[in-house]
Motif scaffolding. Structure first.
Motif, PDB file in Angstrom:
ATOM      1  N   GLY A 123      34.181  70.080  56.567  1.00  8.78           N
ATOM      2  CA  GLY A 123      34.359  70.587  55.287  1.00  8.78           C
ATOM      3  C   GLY A 123      35.156  69.678  54.394  1.00  8.78           C
ATOM      4  N   GLY A 124      35.643  70.104  53.362  1.00  7.57           N
ATOM      5  CA  GLY A 124      36.410  69.462  52.309  1.00  7.57           C
ATOM      6  C   GLY A 124      37.870  68.951  52.567  1.00  7.57           C
ATOM      7  N   SER A 125      38.524  69.987  53.295  1.00 10.32           N
ATOM      8  CA  SER A 125      39.967  69.893  53.812  1.00 10.32           C
ATOM      9  C   SER A 125      39.949  68.718  54.667  1.00 10.32           C
ATOM     10  CB  SER A 125      40.419  70.985  54.320  1.00 10.32           C
ATOM     11  OG  SER A 125      40.413  72.055  53.457  1.00 10.32           O
ATOM     12  N   THR A 126      39.265  68.741  55.744  1.00  8.96           N
ATOM     13  CA  THR A 126      39.278  67.745  56.790  1.00  8.96           C
ATOM     14  C   THR A 126      38.690  66.544  56.450  1.00  8.96           C
ATOM     15  OG1 THR A 126      36.886  68.677  57.678  1.00  8.96           O
ATOM     16  CG2 THR A 126      38.949  69.243  58.742  1.00  8.96           C
ATOM     17  N   ALA A 156      46.492  70.193  41.340  1.00  9.12           N
ATOM     18  CA  ALA A 156      45.393  69.750  41.886  1.00  9.12           C
ATOM     19  C   ALA A 156      45.074  70.492  43.224  1.00  9.12           C
ATOM     20  CB  ALA A 156      45.675  68.414  42.569  1.00  9.12           C
ATOM     21  N   TYR A 157      43.979  70.760  43.647  1.00  6.84           N
ATOM     22  CA  TYR A 157      43.665  71.518  44.860  1.00  6.84           C
ATOM     23  C   TYR A 157      42.761  70.565  45.727  1.00  6.84           C
ATOM     24  CZ  TYR A 157      42.183  74.807  48.337  1.00  6.84           C
ATOM     25  OH  TYR A 157      42.058  75.336  49.583  1.00  6.84           O
ATOM     26  N   HIS A 158      43.356  70.152  46.949  1.00  8.86           N
ATOM     27  CA  HIS A 158      42.585  69.351  47.837  1.00  8.86           C
ATOM     28  C   HIS A 158      42.558  70.165  49.487  1.00  8.86           C
ATOM     29  CE1 HIS A 158      42.970  65.870  45.023  1.00  8.86           C
ATOM     30  NE2 HIS A 158      44.251  66.409  44.919  1.00  8.86           N
ATOM     31  N   GLY A 159      42.692  71.253  49.586  1.00 10.42           N
ATOM     32  CA  GLY A 159      42.390  71.975  50.818  1.00 10.42           C
ATOM     33  C   GLY A 159      43.417  72.720  51.421  1.00 10.42           C
ATOM     34  N   SER A 160      43.125  73.243  52.471  1.00 14.16           N
ATOM     35  CA  SER A 160      43.932  74.395  53.043  1.00 14.16           C
ATOM     36  C   SER A 160      44.829  74.016  54.347  1.00 14.16           C
ATOM     37  CB  SER A 160      43.337  75.634  53.100  1.00 14.16           C
ATOM     38  OG  SER A 160      43.590  76.511  52.040  1.00 14.16           O
ATOM     39  N   ALA A 230      42.764  62.084  43.366  1.00 15.27           N
ATOM     40  CA  ALA A 230      42.469  62.892  42.149  1.00 15.27           C
ATOM     41  C   ALA A 230      41.113  63.564  42.332  1.00 15.27           C
ATOM     42  CB  ALA A 230      42.804  62.069  40.979  1.00 15.27           C
ATOM     43  N   GLU A 231      40.907  64.749  41.912  1.00 16.85           N
ATOM     44  CA  GLU A 231      39.678  65.190  41.596  1.00 16.85           C
ATOM     45  C   GLU A 231      39.093  64.710  39.998  1.00 16.85           C
ATOM     46  OE1 GLU A 231      40.251  69.759  42.071  1.00 16.85           O
ATOM     47  OE2 GLU A 231      42.223  68.780  42.041  1.00 16.85           O
ATOM     48  N   PRO A 232      37.896  64.286  40.009  1.00 13.72           N
ATOM     49  CA  PRO A 232      37.443  63.885  38.761  1.00 13.72           C
ATOM     50  C   PRO A 232      37.476  64.956  37.576  1.00 13.72           C
ATOM     51  CG  PRO A 232      35.716  63.327  40.445  1.00 13.72           C
ATOM     52  CD  PRO A 232      36.980  64.267  41.060  1.00 13.72           C
ATOM     53  N   SER A 263      39.039  59.543  45.249  1.00 17.69           N
ATOM     54  CA  SER A 263      38.159  60.446  44.287  1.00 17.69           C
ATOM     55  C   SER A 263      37.914  61.647  45.203  1.00 17.69           C
ATOM     56  CB  SER A 263      37.065  59.643  43.554  1.00 17.69           C
ATOM     57  OG  SER A 263      36.535  60.577  42.506  1.00 17.69           O
ATOM     58  N   ASP A 264      38.496  62.791  44.967  1.00 15.51           N
ATOM     59  CA  ASP A 264      38.059  63.853  45.600  1.00 15.51           C
ATOM     60  C   ASP A 264      37.087  64.737  44.899  1.00 15.51           C
ATOM     61  OD1 ASP A 264      37.854  66.376  47.105  1.00 15.51           O
ATOM     62  OD2 ASP A 264      40.025  66.951  46.942  1.00 15.51           O
ATOM     63  N   GLU A 265      35.578  64.337  45.450  1.00 16.66           N
ATOM     64  CA  GLU A 265      34.477  64.648  44.933  1.00 16.66           C
ATOM     65  C   GLU A 265      34.114  66.039  45.658  1.00 16.66           C
ATOM     66  OE1 GLU A 265      31.868  63.198  42.295  1.00 16.66           O
ATOM     67  OE2 GLU A 265      32.537  61.320  42.506  1.00 16.66           O
ATOM     68  N   VAL A 266      34.866  66.864  46.230  1.00 14.56           N
ATOM     69  CA  VAL A 266      34.500  67.982  47.009  1.00 14.56           C
ATOM     70  C   VAL A 266      33.722  68.790  46.206  1.00 14.56           C
ATOM     71  CG1 VAL A 266      35.055  69.800  48.281  1.00 14.56           C
ATOM     72  CG2 VAL A 266      36.079  67.841  48.803  1.00 14.56           C
ATOM     73  N   VAL A 267      34.012  69.053  44.964  1.00 12.99           N
ATOM     74  CA  VAL A 267      33.343  70.194  43.784  1.00 12.99           C
ATOM     75  C   VAL A 267      32.386  69.195  43.053  1.00 12.99           C
ATOM     76  CG1 VAL A 267      33.458  71.487  41.818  1.00 12.99           C
ATOM     77  CG2 VAL A 267      35.175  72.026  43.885  1.00 12.99           C
ATOM     78  N   THR A 268      32.666  68.069  42.574  1.00 12.63           N
ATOM     79  CA  THR A 268      31.960  67.425  41.408  1.00 12.63           C
ATOM     80  C   THR A 268      30.652  66.628  41.971  1.00 12.63           C
ATOM     81  OG1 THR A 268      33.437  65.397  41.546  1.00 12.63           O
ATOM     82  CG2 THR A 268      34.074  67.085  39.982  1.00 12.63           C
ATOM     83  N   ALA A 293      31.938  67.451  50.042  1.00  8.88           N
ATOM     84  CA  ALA A 293      31.575  68.638  50.936  1.00  8.88           C
ATOM     85  C   ALA A 293      30.687  69.626  50.263  1.00  8.88           C
ATOM     86  CB  ALA A 293      32.991  69.255  51.608  1.00  8.88           C
ATOM     87  N   LYS A 294      30.876  70.871  50.256  1.00 10.05           N
ATOM     88  CA  LYS A 294      30.376  72.060  49.531  1.00 10.05           C
ATOM     89  C   LYS A 294      28.757  71.628  49.185  1.00 10.05           C
ATOM     90  CE  LYS A 294      34.669  73.568  47.666  1.00 10.05           C
ATOM     91  NZ  LYS A 294      34.834  74.891  47.934  1.00 10.05           N
ATOM     92  N   GLY A 295      28.629  71.010  47.760  1.00 13.31           N
ATOM     93  CA  GLY A 295      27.004  70.909  47.595  1.00 13.31           C
ATOM     94  C   GLY A 295      26.226  69.868  48.467  1.00 13.31           C
TER      95      GLY A 295
END
Ligand code: PLP
Length: 466
Positions: A123-126, A156-160, A230-232, A263-268, A293-295
């Motif tokens: 997932g994104g956190s890992t 910023a949010y980068h995971g849990s 950074a998230e874009p 570049s944390d593109e977990v969402v973007t 991750a995600k998409g």
């Protein structure tokens, strides 16, 4: 399947059982004890249905993830076929599976520049955790044992995981009951122009942010700074779209000081901003590492990836050095998750969902901005299929409602009863719908939001809050 067979007795039992056994993500104990949660039993494209049979247009897109929409028969087929053929195989160094290999090759093709090396995660956190371990490993391999400090940003949010939560900078995620790593992590200002000091124009705001970054590196010592993360566009932090040129300028600072850009593109990624990856296509940067991750599977299976440059690979995988990257998850390269990702990418390409997202996304942005005429809408921030409405008590001073009032929840509940789900985060309503959204569905989202905000206004007045 038809869900009408769920008797009200079953539902009651499930509600009790949810309260008795199920600890959710971001579990708010008192709230959950009182209200329980909305039990979702079905999904179809951009819609979901609860146990009572009530249908909602899910403008949240699950959790920024249902990019191709739910209930795709060919996704079910691909997952079922892979499960029959090979439901699991170990992905540690002495074994591979076709799907993990194919997906790694595909991600290397889609990612910008020389980002040709792929580490698959759960997932994104890992994926972000992996990226930070990779930075440390890389710097040690180069003999730069001090170059490990990581610079991130407020909001910023980068995971849990413990590490990724410590990298994040959202105040709401930092209650005093939790502990955080502080060593080796530094937070810069959030690039939110709406909250910039009064009298500062956007160009001056940008200069300030870039100077802050460079000064931070100089203060720590460039020989001690390993990476900038950074998230874009910040997602959970409130869809913060930075000033034009921000990422390019931050990337140039990184280049000057030999600092890796993650570049944390977990969402973007995967279409949310209309491209497979947004870093280069939207923000003109060539990061050293991209996390996603995600998409990547549109939520059909849990999966993430840390994609990194050939330049990093050449250092860590130096022939004859005898090293081992002792990092790997049981479900890294899971064949069923990888099969889902491959099918998901095939659908995004075949149905041309990315250009479509860019076109409908523009309409979504324009229509949402019309809400800015409402007296409690401070700002609408929207880029393609990432959007949020920020509520304020006073538009001139941009003063927020008291946090305890939970204004986002007021609007969310009024939208929910009209068949629309938006995600309330304190004073925000956040949206990231499926990329299949039609113009008519965009109109529905915006019309329902307008009605719900107007109703909220009346109720706030009646309760003496406004
Ligand atoms: N990075 C970003 C930018 C995210 O938005 C998220 C989740 O929302 C994560 C990382 C963590 O991903 P996951 O929840 O899949 O672990």
């Amino acid at each position: 399947p038809d869900v009408s067979h769920f008797s009200s007795l079953d539902n009651k039992r499930l509600i009790e059982s949810d309260k008795a056994h199920y600890m959710h993500g971001y579990h708010a104990f008192d709230e959950h004890r009182q209200h329980g949660s909305l039990n979702i039993t079905q999904g179809d494209d951009a819609y979901i249905r609860d146990a009572q049979g009530q249908q909602y247009l899910d403008a949240v897109g699950g959790m920024w993830c249902t990019n191709i929409g739910l209930a795709r028969e060919e996704m079910a087929q691909a997952i079922a076929e892979q499960t029959r053929q090979l439901a699991y195989s170990n992905s540690f160094c002495d074994m591979a599976n076709d799907r993990a290999i194919q997906l790694s090759e595909k991600l290397a093709e889609l990612a910008p520049g020389d980002l040709d090396r792929v580490f698959l995660t759960t997932g994104g956190s890992t994926a972000v955790d992996t990226a930070i371990r990779l930075v440390h490993y890389y710097q040690n391999c180069r003999g730069k044992h001090e170059k490990k400090q990581i610079i991130t940003r407020i909001n910023a949010y980068h995971g849990s995981t413990y590490l990724t939560m410590s990298l994040g900078g959202k105040q709401a995620d930092r209650p005093e009951e939790f502990d955080f790593l502080t060593d080796g992590i530094h937070h810069l200002s959030c690039p939110n122009f709406y909250r910039a000091p009064e009298g500062v124009n956007e160009a001056e705001f940008l200069e300030g942010l870039v100077a802050e970054f460079e000064n931070k590196i100089l203060e720590i010592g460039p020989e001690r700074v390993g990476a900038f993360l950074a998230e874009p566009i910040m997602g959970s932090g409130g869809v913060i779209i930075p000033p034009a040129g921000y990422h390019r300028r931050m990337w140039e600072v990184c280049q000057r000081h030999d600092v890796l850009y993650i570049s944390d593109e977990v969402v973007t990624s995967f279409g949310r901003l209309g491209h497979f990856f947004a870093s280069e296509a939207e923000f003109d940067i060539q990061p050293d590492i991209i996390t996603t991750a995600k998409g990547l599977t549109s939520g059909y299976q849990p999966l993430g990836a840390c994609i990194f440059s050939e330049r990093i690979w050449e250092v860590i995988a130096e022939p004859g050095a005898g090293r081992c990257f002792s990092h790997g998850f049981t479900y890294s390269g899971h064949p069923v998750a990888c099969a889902a990702a491959l099918k998901n990418i095939e659908i995004l390409e075949r149905e041309a969902l990315l250009p479509r997202a860019r076109e409908v996304g523009r309409y979504f942005e324009q229509r949402l901005r019309t809400l800015e005429d409402l007296p409690i809408v401070g700002e609408v921030r929207a880029r393609c299929f990432m959007a949020c409405v920020e509520f304020v008590a006073d538009k001139t001073t941009r003063t927020l409602f008291p946090e305890a009032l939970n204004i986002g929840e007021w609007v969310h509940l009024r939208a929910q009863k009209r068949g629309l789900l938006v995600r309330p985060i304190v004073h925000l309503n956040v949206m990231s719908p499926a990329l299949t959204l039609t113009h008519e569905q965009v109109d529905f989202v915006v019309d329902v939001l307008r009605e719900s905000i107007l109703e909220t206004l009346e109720d706030l007045r009646a309760a003496g809050h406004w």
